[in-house]
Structure formats: C-alpha cells, structure tokens
Design a protein around this motif. Structure first.
Motif, PDB file in Angstrom:
ATOM      1  N   ASN A 208       0.812  -1.214   0.000  1.00  0.00           N
ATOM      2  CA  ASN A 208       0.000   0.000   0.000  1.00  0.00           C
ATOM      3  C   ASN A 208       0.848   1.268   0.000  1.00  0.00           C
ATOM      4  N   GLU A 209       2.019   1.216   0.625  1.00  0.00           N
ATOM      5  CA  GLU A 209       2.872   2.397   0.690  1.00  0.00           C
ATOM      6  C   GLU A 209       3.417   2.783  -0.685  1.00  0.00           C
ATOM      7  N   ASP A 210       3.574   1.802  -1.584  1.00  0.00           N
ATOM      8  CA  ASP A 210       4.146   2.078  -2.895  1.00  0.00           C
ATOM      9  C   ASP A 210       3.110   2.480  -3.943  1.00  0.00           C
ATOM     10  N   ILE A 211       1.826   2.374  -3.620  1.00  0.00           N
ATOM     11  CA  ILE A 211       0.792   2.744  -4.589  1.00  0.00           C
ATOM     12  C   ILE A 211       0.927   4.215  -4.976  1.00  0.00           C
ATOM     13  N   SER A 212       1.103   5.084  -3.997  1.00  0.00           N
ATOM     14  CA  SER A 212       1.236   6.513  -4.289  1.00  0.00           C
ATOM     15  C   SER A 212       2.501   6.797  -5.088  1.00  0.00           C
ATOM     16  N   ASN A 213       3.580   6.043  -4.832  1.00  0.00           N
ATOM     17  CA  ASN A 213       4.806   6.218  -5.604  1.00  0.00           C
ATOM     18  C   ASN A 213       4.597   5.823  -7.061  1.00  0.00           C
ATOM     19  N   ILE A 215       1.660   5.896  -8.730  1.00  0.00           N
ATOM     20  CA  ILE A 215       0.750   6.848  -9.367  1.00  0.00           C
ATOM     21  C   ILE A 215       1.447   8.178  -9.649  1.00  0.00           C
ATOM     22  N   SER A 216       2.407   8.534  -8.818  1.00  0.00           N
ATOM     23  CA  SER A 216       3.066   9.839  -8.948  1.00  0.00           C
ATOM     24  C   SER A 216       3.828  10.002 -10.261  1.00  0.00           C
ATOM     25  N   ASP A 218       6.942   9.492 -10.531  1.00  0.00           N
ATOM     26  CA  ASP A 218       8.297   9.923 -10.161  1.00  0.00           C
ATOM     27  C   ASP A 218       9.321   9.096 -10.937  1.00  0.00           C
ATOM     28  N   THR A 572     -12.045   0.084  -3.028  1.00  0.00           N
ATOM     29  CA  THR A 572     -11.218   0.816  -3.990  1.00  0.00           C
ATOM     30  C   THR A 572     -11.864   0.796  -5.372  1.00  0.00           C
ATOM     31  N   ASN A 608      -2.212   6.237 -13.147  1.00  0.00           N
ATOM     32  CA  ASN A 608      -3.230   5.614 -12.295  1.00  0.00           C
ATOM     33  C   ASN A 608      -3.952   4.510 -13.072  1.00  0.00           C
ATOM     34  N   ASN A 614      -3.820  -2.957  -6.244  1.00  0.00           N
ATOM     35  CA  ASN A 614      -2.399  -3.189  -5.960  1.00  0.00           C
ATOM     36  C   ASN A 614      -1.646  -3.861  -7.099  1.00  0.00           C
TER      37      ASN A 614
END
Length: 632
Positions: A208-213, A215-216, A218, A572, A608, A614
């Motif tokens: 879950n912590e890497d989902i935002s990474n 989507i970003s 980066d 989700t 996204n 996940n």
C-alpha cells in the motif's frame, strides 16, 4: 495451388495469398489443392477453413490467448491472469469447475482443442516477444497420412521475467490430436492427449505504501523492479494431463435429403489435474498460519468421464439426440485439517450419472435448437435448459433469441479448501446451494448494418469470494437474494475507402444492493486503421492504426494468488484510464508480421492504471511477432 471458387469462412479482405486467380496454378505434392481443403474442426464438429489473410480481427487475436480478449484486462506480465470486465453465466457444466479459475485462461479444455484435415502437410509458427528475458512460441504441425487419417502435434511455450520483482511466468501446452474416418464414412473417431504446465511466481501486488509512488510517475520509480511487493517468496502451479476420445458409428446412413439416419456416439475422457501454492516462509498478507515456513497447499482432481449418445435424424421430425453420461470424481487434499475442534473433510468423491438431450429442426426460415441436461445420480443435482430460435432474414441478416435456465454447483474452491493458512480452511459442501441463473437474450447480426445483442440475467444464490470483516481476509460467500444483470453489446465497422473505424461498445447494469457483483458500466474499444497493398503484384499488404480501449471506473475485483481466484471488494474504485496502442501489421505471402507500441500514452495520461487493486497494468512497451504458415 488451384484457385478456390468457395468462400473462405468470415473473409474480410481479399489479401489471402493462397487464393489465386484462375490463371495461377501450382503443383503441391503432385496434386492441385485449394485453400478450402485445409480444414480446422472443433469439438462440436464445426468446420472452419484455414485463413491466412490479415484482418483487424487477426490483430485482436494476436496475443497470449490467441483469441479476442475484449472484456478482459491483462496483468503486467505475459502469462499472468486477466481480470474480467464482464460476466458470463451461460456455463452448462453439470459438475463443479476445478478451482483456481484465475489460472485457467490459458488452460485448454476439451472444447478448445482443434482437429485438422489437410491435403498436404501444414505447419504454423506463432511468435511474439515477451517482457524481459522471454518469448512466446506456438508451433503446430499436422498431416494427413491418408484421406482417412490425420494427426497433429503442437506446443505452446512461454517464458517472461516481467518488469516487477517475483513476477516470472513459465507455461507450456503440449497437444497431440488424431482423426480417423472409414472409407465408407460410417465410422469416425477423434482423440487428443494434452499435457499442460502453467507456473507463475506470485508477489501479492505492490504494498500500500508504494501505490502513491507508482501513481506519482516519479522518475525514481519508472524502473518497476525498485518496488517492494507484498511478498517475494511464492509461486503457484497448475498442471493437467488429459486423454480424450470421441467416436461415432452411423447405423443407418442418410442416402439423400428425404431419408432418415441413425448413429451412436461415445466419448471417453480422463483428466488428472492439480493446483499447488508454494511459499518458503509465511506472510501476514494471508493471515496466521499453522506453519512458519515451507508453506505448501496442493489440491488434486481425477475425473473419468464417458457418455453414450443416440442421434436420430428425419427430415420432418428433425434432429433428436439422447445421451447418458457417467463421471467418477476424486477431488481433494492428502491431509486432514482440524479447526476449532471440527474436522474439515479432505475429499469429495462421487459417482455421477447424467442425462442430456438435444433437438433441432428447420421450419421455413426459422431454426429451433433446444438442449437439456440433468444429473440423476450423485450429490450434485445440477440441471439446465437452453432453447434458441434463429431466423435468417437473408444471407446477410440473422436474428436469434435465447432463453435458458441453468442450475449448477459453485466451483470446488468455494465448496472445500484446505491450507497451511488458518483463514483458508472451509467446508461448504452441504451448506452452499446451487447457483441458479435465468437468462433472456436477443441478437441481430448483419455485416452491412451492425451486430447487436442484449441479455438480461437473474442470478440466485450467487457464489463468490469477498474480502472484508474485521480481519479484512478472503472468504467464500453465497447471497440469499437475487442479482439482476443487463448488458448490451454493439459491434460495427465503418469503412471510408482504405480507412476503417472498428467499434465495440459494451453497456452493463447490475442491480445488486450488496455490491457483490461489480462491473464497469461501459467497456469500449475503437480502432481507426488504414489498409492497402504495395509493390508489384501487390506483394505486400499493410495495415496500420491506433486502438483505443477504455472502461469506466468501478469496484474492481481483487486477485488472491493463494487461491488463484478473484474476489469482490467495495473499498477501492479503479478504471477510467485510456489505453492507446499503435500497430503496424504486414502480410507477405503466408507470413503475417505484427509490430505494436502498447499503451504508448502511459507517460502523458497519468500512471493511475491498474488491472486489480495493488496490481498495475502494463507500462508502455514495443513488441514484435509473426504468424507463418508453411505448405509442403
């Protein structure tokens, strides 16, 4: 080869180089042969002529499954599972399906195996690049040693490392087939032996912590191997071996259109299959476990099946067939589990006797087709009734209506499961009822106008996996209320000279207050492409264009790698992202070449995009492949 005066099945272009003008002839094995003599025959005895043309449908089918996957969305690596964007409740299986349904997309069932009849030896090679250190190859060789006997051997092998950690896939499908018919055509037999081995490393998706990474977008995370998955020490394997024989003897042959005929058919099948999940150390992802290391869950099935069928044909009465089937089932686990002071059974053994019937007849421009079946002995009381009426308005326009009622058992995974993980142990053999579905369907098909179908389904005792509760773990469930499901699909190709726009639109509406069955409201595919011949004597046929895929956001099903099943969730919403593919396809003689830039918009329309919670969809990739037919 001599030119063919017959029409090839579903011809959409005239770029098939095996169909020559009348002035062009070629000797092959001292015989004049035509393309129509290369026949592909399915399990229902439907004959299709070999087609070496290049069409937009060939573009849609140039994938791992070798079939049009509209209504499915792939996972990130080749050989992984597919999430379903629509549902089909038309299965008439009188016995529960083997579990691990998420691993069966590339598992060849009896109805998936093809048989052949060819005037000269035929070879087909299918090749496509994979993701990181791998490729996909499907090779077929078939030959008629005489007019009476044909055999074929084929192997489909794939290996792909993938772009994420612990995502390697390796699969193999080996097929042997043979066909025989007597000189007087009264006896015929088809048989096949299929062995399949499908392996996937599993990682549980991104944590879950890497989902935002992800989507970003980066740049530090564009290399997908830097992501830490939920676990990196598991794999599952689906292995199956099957022998199948289908034979028929015509007792009274039909001599002309006014004579009756009588035949007897017999089929025999034996299949040995297992699914296995291995993990070197337990993971909190699946909850508490009995063992902390060397997790292994293995379930097997041995199924012997035979059927005897009598078929009678008479011009006025029509075609009538009646069959008696027998199944000997041995499904389960080689261990006994005691949970909360209760012992969970480890085997389902049953001997099932079933009856099936078929009736069809022609009444002027109308055709009536009816199929019925039911188990009369055994613990599974499944049954079905299907009836359809087809009206041929003319050679181009056809109208079909269907009505059906199907009652069958949930798959074995829902009924019985045992695992080293405590939460994955249950026995619903006696508590789960049959899932019942009643459907109405209407279709209108016309190449010159459009293809459109509408279907309405009512489902009772819907059986599924869900994630929820205080522990947020996977459980089998069965609803006590009805679900109503309506869908309309429209297919139409518009042509403008050498340009064309091919469209497929699916609309779905689910009436389900519990949100147990979740589907996108719209699924869309549009392809705009250009086709033309080039060079002297039209040596090259080129097809290039862009395909747009889209589905609206919804509570997309999640994937459980231990069960290899999808589960319902209401936490989700995913979807609503476009997928654009650019392709250039070419045909030179009997070779079709495919080059595609997949999901080329990924970097500028946002990251996204997911195939399941996940589990990201595929990034931009360029892939190449070909299909090559050899005629000796």
């Amino acid at each position: 080869m001599k030119s063919s005066t017959k029409s090839v099945k579903n011809p959409t272009t005239n770029n098939d180089s095996l169909v020559f003008r009348k002035s062009q002839k070629d000797k092959v094995s001292s015989k004049d042969v035509v393309i129509d003599q290369y026949k592909i025959i399915d399990a229902n005895n439907q004959v299709e002529v070999l087609d070496t043309s290049l069409t937009i449908q060939k573009e849609y089918k140039f994938n791992y499954l070798r079939k049009d996957n509209f209504g499915l969305i792939q996972f990130a690596n080749l050989g992984q599972t597919y999430n379903s964007l629509t549902k089909d409740f038309s299965s008439t299986n009188l016995l529960p399906l083997f579990g691990a349904r998420g691993r069966h997309f590339n598992y060849l069932e009896v109805e998936d195996v093809k048989y052949y009849e060819v005037p000269t030896p035929l070879t087909e090679l299918f090749f496509k690049t994979a993701f990181q250190q791998g490729q996909l190859l499907d090779a077929l060789f078939t030959v008629n040693t005489s007019r009476q006997f044909n055999f074929s051997i084929a192997y489909k092998g794939m290996r792909s490392l993938g772009n994420y950690q612990q995502a390697l896939t390796s699969t193999g499908n080996l097929r042997f087939t043979s066909s025989f018919k007597s000189k007087n055509n009264r006896y015929s037999a088809r048989t096949h032996i299929v062995t399949q081995d499908l392996l996937n490393q599993e990682n549980g998706g991104l944590n879950n912590e890497d989902i935002s990474n992800f989507i970003s977008g980066d740049q530090n995370f564009i290399d997908r191997s830097v992501f830490d998955p939920n676990f990196d020490n598991a794999e599952n394997t689906l292995v199956g071996k099957r022998f199948f024989l289908n034979q028929e003897y015509i007792i009274i042959p039909q001599k002309d259109s006014i004579n009756r005929s009588l035949s007897i058919k017999n089929s025999i099948a034996f299949e040995d299959k297992y699914f296995q999940f291995d993990q070197t150390a337990s993971s909190d992802f699946f909850g508490d476990s009995f063992n902390q290391s060397n997790i292994r869950d293995r379930v097997t099935i041995e199924n012997f099946e035979t059927e005897v069928l009598i078929k009678y044909r008479e011009p006025i009465i029509g075609d009538i067939s009646f069959g008696v089937g027998y199944n000997d089932i041995n499904y389960g686990y080689d261990k006994v589990t005691i949970l909360n002071s209760q012992q969970i059974i480890n085997r389902i053994k049953d001997k099932v006797i079933s009856l099936e019937g078929h009736y069809s007849n022609q009444f002027g421009g109308f055709r009536l087709i009816t199929d019925v079946g039911a188990n009369i002995v055994g613990q599974f009381d499944s049954h079905y009734f299907l009836s359809e009426i087809v009206y041929d308005v003319n050679d181009d326009m056809h109208i079909k209506t269907d009505i059906g009622h199907i009652s069958n058992s949930p798959n074995y995974n829902l009924l019985l499961y045992q695992s080293d993980y405590i939460n994955y142990n249950w026995n619903n053999v006696d508590s789960f009822k049959n899932q019942n579905s009643t459907n109405l369907k209407a279709e209108f098909n016309s190449k010159s106008i459009l293809d459109i179908s509408a279907e309405y389904v009512v489902v009772d005792n819907f059986s599924f996996f869900s994630r929820g509760g205080d522990d947020n773990l996977i459980r089998p469930e069965q609803l006590n209320q009805s679900i109503k499901f309506f869908k309309v699909r429209l297919d139409k190709e518009l042509k403008f000279g050498k340009f064309a726009l091919d469209n497929s639109i699916l609309y779905q509406k689910v009436d389900d207050d519990t949100q147990s069955l979740n589907l996108p409201e719209f699924v869309v595919r549009n392809t705009f492409y250009y086709s033309n011949h080039f060079f002297k004597k039209k040596a090259l046929f080129l097809q290039t264009g862009i395909t747009f895929n889209y589905f609206t956001d919804y509570y997309m099903d999640g994937y459980d790698p231990l069960l290899a099943e999808f589960y319902s969730q209401d936490q989700t919403t995913l979807g609503g992202f476009p997928r654009l593919d650019f392709f250039i396809n070419a045909k030179i003689r009997q070779t079709r070449i495919f080059l595609k830039a997949e999901h080329f918009n990924s970097s500028f329309t946002g990251y996204n995009y997911f195939s399941a919670p996940n589990n990201p969809y595929r990034d931009f990739a360029t892939r190449f492949g070909l299909v090559w037919n050899f005629f000796l």
